[in-house]
Design an enzyme around this catalytic site. Structure first.
Site, mmCIF file in Angstrom:
data_model
loop_
_atom_site.group_PDB
_atom_site.id
_atom_site.type_symbol
_atom_site.label_atom_id
_atom_site.label_comp_id
_atom_site.label_asym_id
_atom_site.label_seq_id
_atom_site.Cartn_x
_atom_site.Cartn_y
_atom_site.Cartn_z
ATOM 1 N N ASN A 113 38.747 34.756 53.426
ATOM 2 C CA ASN A 113 39.304 35.892 52.681
ATOM 3 C C ASN A 113 40.619 36.312 53.306
ATOM 4 O O ASN A 113 40.754 37.393 53.868
ATOM 5 C CB ASN A 113 38.301 37.065 52.677
ATOM 6 C CG ASN A 113 38.915 38.325 52.110
ATOM 7 O OD1 ASN A 113 39.833 38.268 51.291
ATOM 8 N ND2 ASN A 113 38.425 39.476 52.542
ATOM 9 N N LYS A 144 35.403 44.600 45.640
ATOM 10 C CA LYS A 144 34.358 43.665 46.077
ATOM 11 C C LYS A 144 33.137 43.801 45.194
ATOM 12 O O LYS A 144 32.952 44.813 44.509
ATOM 13 C CB LYS A 144 33.961 43.986 47.523
ATOM 14 C CG LYS A 144 34.444 42.927 48.513
ATOM 15 C CD LYS A 144 33.889 43.134 49.890
ATOM 16 C CE LYS A 144 32.864 42.114 50.295
ATOM 17 N NZ LYS A 144 33.248 40.736 50.090
ATOM 18 N N SER A 201 49.608 12.310 46.005
ATOM 19 C CA SER A 201 48.540 12.386 47.007
ATOM 20 C C SER A 201 47.607 11.179 46.918
ATOM 21 O O SER A 201 47.059 10.879 45.859
ATOM 22 C CB SER A 201 47.749 13.676 46.773
ATOM 23 O OG SER A 201 46.687 13.771 47.667
ATOM 24 N N VAL A 260 44.208 22.439 47.982
ATOM 25 C CA VAL A 260 43.765 21.716 46.773
ATOM 26 C C VAL A 260 42.692 22.513 46.055
ATOM 27 O O VAL A 260 41.959 23.291 46.650
ATOM 28 C CB VAL A 260 43.210 20.297 47.073
ATOM 29 C CG1 VAL A 260 44.191 19.474 47.861
ATOM 30 C CG2 VAL A 260 41.877 20.367 47.778
ATOM 31 N N HIS A 287 31.827 37.013 41.815
ATOM 32 C CA HIS A 287 31.378 35.731 42.396
ATOM 33 C C HIS A 287 29.854 35.649 42.396
ATOM 34 O O HIS A 287 29.213 35.468 43.437
ATOM 35 C CB HIS A 287 31.944 35.557 43.822
ATOM 36 C CG HIS A 287 33.445 35.483 43.833
ATOM 37 N ND1 HIS A 287 34.145 34.372 43.389
ATOM 38 C CD2 HIS A 287 34.384 36.384 44.195
ATOM 39 C CE1 HIS A 287 35.441 34.603 43.500
ATOM 40 N NE2 HIS A 287 35.615 35.812 43.974
ATOM 41 N N ARG A 297 35.453 24.479 58.881
ATOM 42 C CA ARG A 297 34.297 25.367 58.693
ATOM 43 C C ARG A 297 34.824 26.796 58.625
ATOM 44 O O ARG A 297 35.859 27.118 59.243
ATOM 45 C CB ARG A 297 33.260 25.184 59.799
ATOM 46 C CG ARG A 297 33.766 25.396 61.193
ATOM 47 C CD ARG A 297 32.641 25.184 62.207
ATOM 48 N NE ARG A 297 33.125 24.933 63.538
ATOM 49 C CZ ARG A 297 33.536 25.868 64.391
ATOM 50 N NH1 ARG A 297 33.538 27.126 64.020
ATOM 51 N NH2 ARG A 297 33.971 25.555 65.597
ATOM 52 N N ASP A 341 37.435 28.469 50.983
ATOM 53 C CA ASP A 341 36.461 29.192 50.149
ATOM 54 C C ASP A 341 35.774 28.270 49.143
ATOM 55 O O ASP A 341 34.772 28.648 48.547
ATOM 56 C CB ASP A 341 37.116 30.392 49.447
ATOM 57 C CG ASP A 341 38.228 29.986 48.502
ATOM 58 O OD1 ASP A 341 38.805 28.894 48.682
ATOM 59 O OD2 ASP A 341 38.511 30.757 47.571
ATOM 60 N N ALA A 353 41.819 26.306 51.278
ATOM 61 C CA ALA A 353 40.758 25.925 50.331
ATOM 62 C C ALA A 353 39.361 26.082 50.917
ATOM 63 O O ALA A 353 38.372 25.682 50.303
ATOM 64 C CB ALA A 353 40.976 24.486 49.867
ATOM 65 N N VAL A 393 48.781 28.348 45.548
ATOM 66 C CA VAL A 393 48.819 28.473 47.016
ATOM 67 C C VAL A 393 49.913 27.568 47.581
ATOM 68 O O VAL A 393 50.746 28.000 48.394
ATOM 69 C CB VAL A 393 47.448 28.095 47.639
ATOM 70 C CG1 VAL A 393 47.568 27.936 49.155
ATOM 71 C CG2 VAL A 393 46.399 29.149 47.299
HETATM 72 P P1 NAD Z 1 45.598 25.728 41.851
HETATM 73 O O1 NAD Z 1 44.651 25.225 40.824
HETATM 74 O O2 NAD Z 1 46.762 26.560 41.428
HETATM 75 O O3 NAD Z 1 46.184 24.489 42.680
HETATM 76 C C1 NAD Z 1 45.407 23.446 43.177
HETATM 77 C C2 NAD Z 1 46.252 22.204 43.166
HETATM 78 O O4 NAD Z 1 45.546 21.169 43.859
HETATM 79 C C3 NAD Z 1 46.547 21.658 41.754
HETATM 80 O O5 NAD Z 1 47.943 21.616 41.547
HETATM 81 C C4 NAD Z 1 45.910 20.279 41.765
HETATM 82 O O6 NAD Z 1 46.624 19.324 40.996
HETATM 83 C C5 NAD Z 1 45.940 19.956 43.246
HETATM 84 N N1 NAD Z 1 45.024 18.890 43.661
HETATM 85 C C6 NAD Z 1 43.766 18.612 43.224
HETATM 86 N N2 NAD Z 1 43.264 17.553 43.883
HETATM 87 C C7 NAD Z 1 44.220 17.151 44.772
HETATM 88 C C8 NAD Z 1 44.311 16.127 45.745
HETATM 89 N N3 NAD Z 1 43.301 15.272 45.945
HETATM 90 N N4 NAD Z 1 45.451 16.025 46.468
HETATM 91 C C9 NAD Z 1 46.473 16.875 46.281
HETATM 92 N N5 NAD Z 1 46.454 17.866 45.370
HETATM 93 C C10 NAD Z 1 45.343 18.008 44.634
HETATM 94 O O7 NAD Z 1 44.711 26.515 42.932
HETATM 95 P P2 NAD Z 1 45.254 27.606 43.959
HETATM 96 O O8 NAD Z 1 45.254 28.940 43.308
HETATM 97 O O9 NAD Z 1 46.501 27.106 44.571
HETATM 98 O O10 NAD Z 1 44.069 27.634 45.026
HETATM 99 C C11 NAD Z 1 43.907 26.609 45.992
HETATM 100 C C12 NAD Z 1 42.677 26.905 46.841
HETATM 101 O O11 NAD Z 1 42.898 28.063 47.631
HETATM 102 C C13 NAD Z 1 41.417 27.226 46.023
HETATM 103 O O12 NAD Z 1 40.299 26.622 46.638
HETATM 104 C C14 NAD Z 1 41.311 28.723 46.106
HETATM 105 O O13 NAD Z 1 39.976 29.186 45.911
HETATM 106 C C15 NAD Z 1 41.765 28.915 47.525
HETATM 107 N N6 NAD Z 1 42.124 30.280 47.900
HETATM 108 C C16 NAD Z 1 41.675 30.694 49.127
HETATM 109 C C17 NAD Z 1 42.007 31.937 49.588
HETATM 110 C C18 NAD Z 1 41.564 32.341 50.956
HETATM 111 O O14 NAD Z 1 41.625 33.533 51.290
HETATM 112 N N7 NAD Z 1 41.143 31.414 51.802
HETATM 113 C C19 NAD Z 1 42.763 32.827 48.804
HETATM 114 C C20 NAD Z 1 43.217 32.378 47.564
HETATM 115 C C21 NAD Z 1 42.893 31.091 47.117
#
Ligand code: NAD
Length: 346
Positions: free
Chosen positions: A283, A58, A203, A222, A79, A262, A253, A251, A162
């Protein structure tokens, strides 16, 4: 750090100090670190006060800033953009800080974020399936169905890291799976690897509305790099879901891709809007520290070894992925997005 990483660094001739108890959340004991060659020290002050290269997970906490020393190299998730006080702290202490999240491969991907997306994507289905339980406010639909009863429908919005990992688990438990994506190349890739077990859809507002209306579980995955997540799932779409449907917005975050999202925490991970259970933990990998620590160390270790072996400047010259990872260098800010978001000189 994991014991195998300590062993690698020690074999390369380095001394490794581990704060006592550092691995307890990941079920790694001091004894395991010691057996791999680490020297266990009792206090955080001793680690910060002794090490040339400081490896964390962290960002530095407020009470740790004053422990940092000039010339020290900090290697961790940072970050920094929304953290002007920490940025100031790192600059004023003259620290060189390498942020995991900005280390960038030649193809533009972020190798030190990938494992966390893998963990979160797979967890999204586990959490979604769990919150479909009636006792959790869910619709009581088993995603895999049983003979004579239809399978649950999982809709994944975004087919990146993801999304792919969520699809893998959803297919594995026998759900009906649809992935909505923007990128044609990515849809082809998903189609190639999943074949007929996953439906890919381009999409759009129309395809999203139609898919979500039929969904038992929606996974938000996304990402538009460098921007807040587009809120493509509208309140109206959410309201159109069956009562007890579940949304896991990974998504979150980046602000989340549903209008109703939220942020929540592991201690209270869900809330209900229009009868739909929302799980929006920012997280997610933090709930699975054992797997996450090993997954992360698999990709962080090689850069740590390069820095330790060659020294910072030579390591950055040798490994081009490291250069964008450098957020501060000897008291100067070296990451443009952080400078721009805080209105600082770069
Ligand atoms: P990535 O870049 O591998 O994949 C994102 C995908 O979204 C891409 O393939 C892109 O083409 C697609 N996309 C963009 N706009 C779109 C739309 N309007 N409709 C459909 N698809 C669309 O990213 P990732 O590594 O898969 O991460 C996805 C999200 O998850 C990010 O915001 C990341 O920060 C988040 N994340 C959150 C946590 C958590 O603990 N909550 C952990 C890891 C990642």
């Amino acid at each position: 750090m994991v014991p195998g990483g300590v062993d690698t660094l020690v074999a390369a001739g380095h001394e490794v100090l581990v704060e006592s108890g550092a691995g307890s959340g990941s079920l790694i004991s001091d004894e395991e670190f010691a057996a791999a060659g680490a020297r266990i020290v009792e206090t955080r002050e001793e680690v910060f006060g002794t090490c040339d290269l400081l490896i964390k997970v962290k960002e530095v906490q407020p009470e740790e800033v004053e422990l940092l020393r000039e010339g020290q190299i900090l290697y961790t998730y940072l970050h920094l953009a929304p953290l002007p006080e920490l940025t100031e702290g790192l600059l004023s202490r003259g620290v060189t800080a390498v942020a995991y999240e900005t280390i960038t491969a030649p193809d533009g991907t972020l190798p030190l974020l990938t494992p966390m997306s893998e963990v979160a994507g797979r967890m999204a289905i586990q959490e979604g399936a769990h919150h479909l339980h009636r006792s959790c406010g869910g619709s009581g639909i088993l995603l895999g169905g049983v003979p004579g009863v239809p399978r649950g429908r999982t809709v994944i919005v975004g087919g990146g890291v993801v999304g792919l990992n969520a699809a893998k688990l959803a297919v594995g438990i026998g759900a009906e799976v649809t992935v909505l994506e923007k990128s044609a190349g990515r849809m082809r890739y998903l189609d190639d690897i999943f074949g007929s077990r996953v439906t890919t859809l381009k999409s759009s507002a129309v395809t999203l509305a139609a898919s979500i209306a039929e969904a038992d579980l929606v996974v938000g995955a996304v990402l538009v790099p460098g921007a807040a997540a587009p809120r493509v799932v509208t309140r109206e779409m959410v309201a159109g879901m069956r009562e007890g449907g579940v949304i896991v917005d990974v998504a979150v975050d980046q602000g989340g891709c549903c209008e109703t999202t939220r942020p929540t925490t592991h201690s209270k991970p869900t809330y209900v809007v229009d009868g739909v259970v929302h799980y929006c933990v920012a997280n997610m990998p933090g709930a699975m520290p054992r797997t996450s620590t090993y997954a992360l160390t698999n990709v962080t270790l090689e850069y740590a070894v390069t820095i330790a072996n060659y020294g910072f400047e030579e390591a950055v010259r040798r490994d081009s992925c490291l250069r964008p990872g450098v957020n501060t260098y000897a008291g100067r800010l070296t990451c443009r997005p952080v400078a721009e978001s805080q209105g600082r000189d770069y």
